[in-house]
Design an enzyme around this catalytic site. Structure first.
Site, short mmCIF file in Angstrom:
data_model
loop_
_atom_site.label_atom_id
_atom_site.label_comp_id
_atom_site.label_asym_id
_atom_site.label_seq_id
_atom_site.Cartn_x
_atom_site.Cartn_y
_atom_site.Cartn_z
N SER A 1 0.98 -1.31 -0.06
CA SER A 1 -0.09 0.05 -0.02
C SER A 1 0.97 1.28 -0.09
O SER A 1 1.52 1.45 -0.93
CB SER A 1 -0.94 0.06 1.13
OG SER A 1 -1.93 0.91 1.20
N ASP B 1 -9.94 -5.06 -3.75
CA ASP B 1 -9.31 -4.04 -3.09
C ASP B 1 -10.47 -2.84 -2.89
O ASP B 1 -10.66 -2.19 -4.00
CB ASP B 1 -8.10 -3.47 -3.82
CG ASP B 1 -7.18 -2.87 -2.52
OD1 ASP B 1 -7.76 -2.38 -1.66
OD2 ASP B 1 -6.04 -2.89 -2.57
N HIS C 1 -7.85 -5.49 0.33
CA HIS C 1 -6.74 -4.92 0.56
C HIS C 1 -5.90 -5.50 1.77
O HIS C 1 -5.71 -5.28 2.79
CB HIS C 1 -7.25 -3.32 1.21
CG HIS C 1 -5.89 -2.28 1.05
ND1 HIS C 1 -5.13 -2.10 -0.07
CD2 HIS C 1 -5.48 -1.65 2.20
CE1 HIS C 1 -4.17 -1.03 0.26
NE2 HIS C 1 -4.13 -1.01 1.53
#
Length: 237
Positions: A120, A174, A218
């Site tokens: 991320s 995600d 995610h």
């Protein structure tokens, strides 16, 4: 981010000949990826892991709440176009991470035996580092992330960037860094000259490997980590 980054060091279980520097995501710490480093020990006994901790900073998208972060995020709908202040913060973080890379080089680990990566926010810093720092990495890992500053990166781009092997993994479900950001980032890197790794190959130098994962939000998954393991083995053999 002028102060040196605090970090975990996980020593190689065998003779140390390579290093992985891996940056966590927003709100996490280096401890969050320690289990992954330990899981990969058997396949990478010669690798030391460096797991930095981001400092606590105000995050605009979270109402200014202070949490571990590599840079501020104003909106998850405008990830590729940070403000001038946010871009400066990003580049300062890149410099701080590059100091960790230089410390490994100074300790005797050549650049071509170092992998830089992250998840991320950490992945965004890692891929930006590959684009703007003149390093000859063994490779860069980008998980559930995006290319930040894509509208301005040409101002800082180094000519060796496209020679860097990249492993990019992204979940199709995600809900934070949407899958479309990963797809667009891959197309952007291809336009910069990064050659795609042919389907069925684990690794190529240079080569951009993009893997998509069904039903993955995610986060990471056993399948993604197995793909990453195989890629790291080739990158650091």
């Amino acid at each position: 981010m002028a102060a040196p980054l605090k970090h975990l060091k996980v020593n190689a279980t065998g003779r140390h000949t390579a290093t992985v520097i891996f940056l966590h995501g927003l709100g996490d710490s280096g401890h969050g990826w320690l289990p992954v480093a330990k899981m990969l020990y058997p396949s990478l006994p010669h690798v030391k892991w460096v797991l930095p901790h981001a400092p606590a900073i105000p995050i605009t998208v979270n109402n200014g709440y202070r949490m571990p972060g590599w840079f501020d995020i104003a909106s998850f709908e405008a990830l590729t176009a940070p403000s001038a202040a946010q871009a400066a913060e990003l580049l300062a973080t890149v410099d701080a991470v590059d100091a960790l890379v230089q410390a490994e080089v100074d300790a005797g680990v050549p650049e071509h035996r170092i992998v830089l990566g992250g998840f991320s926010q950490g992945g965004a810093v890692s891929i930006l580092s590959a684009l703007v720092k003149k390093r000859r990495y063994a490779g860069v890992v980008a998980l559930s992330t995006w290319v930040p500053m894509s509208e301005k990166v040409h101002e800082h781009l180094v000519d060796t960037a496209k020679d860097t092997p990249v492993f990019w993994g992204h979940g199709k479900d995600d809900d934070v860094v949407q899958y479309q950001y990963g797809v667009r980032s891959i197309e952007f890197l291809k336009k910069l000259g990064f050659p795609a790794v042919p389907a069925g190959e684990a690794f190529r130098r240079p080569g951009l490997r993009f893997e998509s994962y069904d039903a993955l939000a995610h986060s990471s998954s056993p399948r993604e980590l197995e793909d990453l393991r195989a890629w790291l083995v080739e990158a650091l053999k």
